[in-house]
Design a protein around this motif. Structure first.
Motif, short mmCIF file in Angstrom:
data_model
loop_
_atom_site.label_atom_id
_atom_site.label_comp_id
_atom_site.label_asym_id
_atom_site.label_seq_id
_atom_site.Cartn_x
_atom_site.Cartn_y
_atom_site.Cartn_z
N PRO A 1 0.39 -0.66 0.07
CA PRO A 1 0.16 -0.14 0.02
C PRO A 1 0.58 1.26 0.16
N LEU A 2 2.00 1.30 0.42
CA LEU A 2 2.74 2.17 0.52
C LEU A 2 4.08 2.84 -1.48
N LEU A 3 3.49 1.46 -1.45
CA LEU A 3 4.54 2.16 -3.00
C LEU A 3 3.31 1.82 -4.05
N VAL A 4 2.65 1.15 -3.83
CA VAL A 4 1.83 1.94 -5.27
C VAL A 4 0.43 3.55 -4.89
N THR A 5 0.67 4.17 -5.45
CA THR A 5 0.20 5.49 -4.83
C THR A 5 -1.20 5.81 -5.38
N LYS A 6 -2.37 4.31 -6.38
CA LYS A 6 -3.19 5.23 -7.00
C LYS A 6 -4.25 4.99 -5.78
N ASP A 7 -5.44 5.36 -5.41
CA ASP A 7 -6.40 5.23 -4.87
C ASP A 7 -7.07 4.06 -5.13
N PRO A 8 -6.96 3.16 -3.75
CA PRO A 8 -7.79 2.31 -4.23
C PRO A 8 -9.32 2.54 -4.43
N LEU B 1 -5.33 -5.06 -4.21
CA LEU B 1 -4.90 -5.95 -3.98
C LEU B 1 -4.39 -6.41 -2.07
N ALA B 2 -3.27 -4.60 -2.32
CA ALA B 2 -2.17 -4.77 -1.63
C ALA B 2 -3.14 -4.23 0.23
N VAL B 3 -3.99 -3.10 -0.33
CA VAL B 3 -4.80 -3.24 1.19
C VAL B 3 -5.63 -4.03 1.23
N ILE C 1 -16.43 -7.32 6.26
CA ILE C 1 -16.34 -6.12 6.63
C ILE C 1 -17.15 -5.54 5.04
N ALA C 2 -17.76 -4.32 5.36
CA ALA C 2 -18.67 -3.50 4.16
C ALA C 2 -17.70 -2.80 3.06
N PRO C 3 -18.35 -2.68 2.59
CA PRO C 3 -17.59 -2.25 1.69
C PRO C 3 -17.07 -0.45 1.73
N PRO C 4 -16.54 0.72 1.09
CA PRO C 4 -15.78 0.16 0.39
C PRO C 4 -14.14 -0.32 0.59
N THR C 5 -14.03 -0.72 1.82
CA THR C 5 -12.88 -1.52 1.85
C THR C 5 -12.21 -2.16 1.42
N PRO C 6 -12.04 -2.69 0.68
CA PRO C 6 -10.49 -3.93 0.04
C PRO C 6 -11.29 -5.36 0.71
N THR C 7 -11.06 -6.48 0.60
CA THR C 7 -10.35 -7.59 0.53
C THR C 7 -10.58 -8.30 -0.23
N TRP C 8 -10.12 -9.20 0.16
CA TRP C 8 -10.00 -10.25 -1.09
C TRP C 8 -10.74 -10.63 -1.14
N GLY C 9 -11.91 -11.64 -0.12
CA GLY C 9 -13.04 -12.23 -0.45
C GLY C 9 -14.06 -11.32 -1.73
N HIS C 10 -14.37 -9.84 -1.26
CA HIS C 10 -15.31 -8.81 -2.36
C HIS C 10 -14.18 -9.63 -3.18
N MET C 11 -12.90 -8.83 -3.17
CA MET C 11 -13.16 -8.95 -4.98
C MET C 11 -13.28 -10.11 -5.66
N LEU C 12 -12.95 -11.21 -5.11
CA LEU C 12 -13.50 -12.78 -5.49
C LEU C 12 -14.96 -12.12 -6.18
N PHE C 13 -16.08 -12.33 -5.27
CA PHE C 13 -17.33 -11.63 -5.88
C PHE C 13 -17.61 -11.01 -6.42
N ASP C 14 -17.24 -10.12 -6.80
CA ASP C 14 -17.10 -8.51 -7.80
C ASP C 14 -16.45 -9.69 -8.72
N GLY C 15 -15.92 -9.96 -8.92
CA GLY C 15 -15.28 -10.52 -10.47
C GLY C 15 -15.69 -11.61 -10.94
N GLN C 16 -16.99 -12.44 -10.44
CA GLN C 16 -17.25 -13.94 -10.39
C GLN C 16 -18.23 -13.22 -12.00
N ASP C 17 -19.04 -12.44 -12.28
CA ASP C 17 -19.43 -12.08 -13.08
C ASP C 17 -18.55 -11.37 -14.03
#
Length: 290
Positions: free
Chosen positions: A39-46, A83-85, A235-251
């Motif tokens: 998270p320190l090296l990636v400068t983009k806002d997640p 992914l980093a966060v 954890i409620a969005p918009p906090t990134p978690t790997w489980g949420h990201m996996l759910f978002d990508g299934q479609d």
């Protein structure tokens, strides 16, 4: 008379005797470094959508490129930063929940094993038996139904307070072995108190199994947190978690597979790494293999 030369052998380190442990250690170290420094090296806002560069001409997320090494997600946010966060969140919950489960399981297991056959042993072990009769995730979701599971603190406490059952059973069995050893008998004959014996003699001798069980438990906690997030109970969005990201990508698995592949690979590598490390520690701490 000729005396044959004495051959000296170097004792190999535990990690060198077990390639799986070396691989697991490398994976765990890489993930920890990624969680700490990513998270320190990636400068983009997640949580910021990039509608200028993150969307393709077909109005779909863009794939991996120099601007977005892991592509963008369904809301055109940078996958690498999320992914980093998410790594920091998942590892924090996994390690913190394991600490809670290990402490509770160690106390229950040692006390039950020391007072074998007494009322406190019977009560504690019946609680463990009832808890182990239900699926772990079912207990977690049932306990969390009455709680606000929108913060990492609540989630790791929920996971930790429901994940100590297996640890308690393992340490009870180890304590049953230790309490009959001569050094424990000598300590009791010298009049040492029970708390002193448990802290100075029993606890140090159960640390090996505790470390092994705790290492494997981290993988289970990370997987449990990912499942909860995937089911919408984490954890409620918009906090990134790997489980949420996996759910978002299934479609988008057919049109933009990188959305699901990145968090799925992160979960798989984390679980694999901690499991391999746990197996390596088990072999290294097993006195029969030395």
């Amino acid at each position: 008379m000729l005396v044959p030369p004495i051959r000296t052998t170097k004792r190999a380190l535990p990690g060198s005797r077990n390639r799986a442990a070396v691989v697991g250690s490398a994976i765990v170290a890489a993930i920890l470094l990624f969680a700490v420094f990513g998270p320190l090296l990636v400068t983009k806002d997640p949580n910021a959508s990039d509608f200028a560069r993150g969307i393709s001409p077909d109005h779909l997320p863009v794939g991996p490129s120099s601007a977005f090494p892991l592509g963008t997600d369904r809301l055109f946010r940078d996958q690498l930063s999320r992914l980093a966060v998410g790594a920091r969140v998942s590892l924090f919950i996994g390690i913190a929940a394991t600490v809670v489960a290990s402490v509770v399981g160690a106390v229950v297991g040692i006390v039950a094993g020391w007072f074998e056959g007494q009322t406190i042993d019977t009560v504690l072990m019946r609680i463990v038996d009832v808890g182990l009769a239900f699926p772990f995730l079912l207990i977690v979701m049932a306990l969390g139904a009455a709680l606000d599971r929108t913060t990492s603190t609540t989630i790791f406490l929920t996971l930790g307070l429901t994940g100590w059952l297996g640890t308690a059973r393992v340490l009870r069995a180890k304590t049953l072995q230790i309490r009959h050893h001569d050094f424990v008998t000598a300590a009791r004959a010298l009049g040492q108190s029970t708390p002193r014996i448990l802290l100075r003699h029993v606890l140090p001798n159960v640390m090996g199994p505790l470390v092994v069980v705790s290492t494997v438990s981290v993988a289970q906690m990370i997987l449990a947190e990912s499942v909860l997030s995937y089911l919408g109970a984490g954890i409620a969005p918009p906090t990134p978690t790997w489980g949420h990201m996996l759910f978002d990508g299934q479609d988008y698995i057919t049109t933009s597979p990188w959305i699901a592949v990145a968090p799925g690979a992160a979960i798989m590598l984390s679980v694999l790494g901690f499991n391999l490390l746990g197996e390596g520690l088990r072999d290294a701490l097993d006195p029969q293999k030395h």
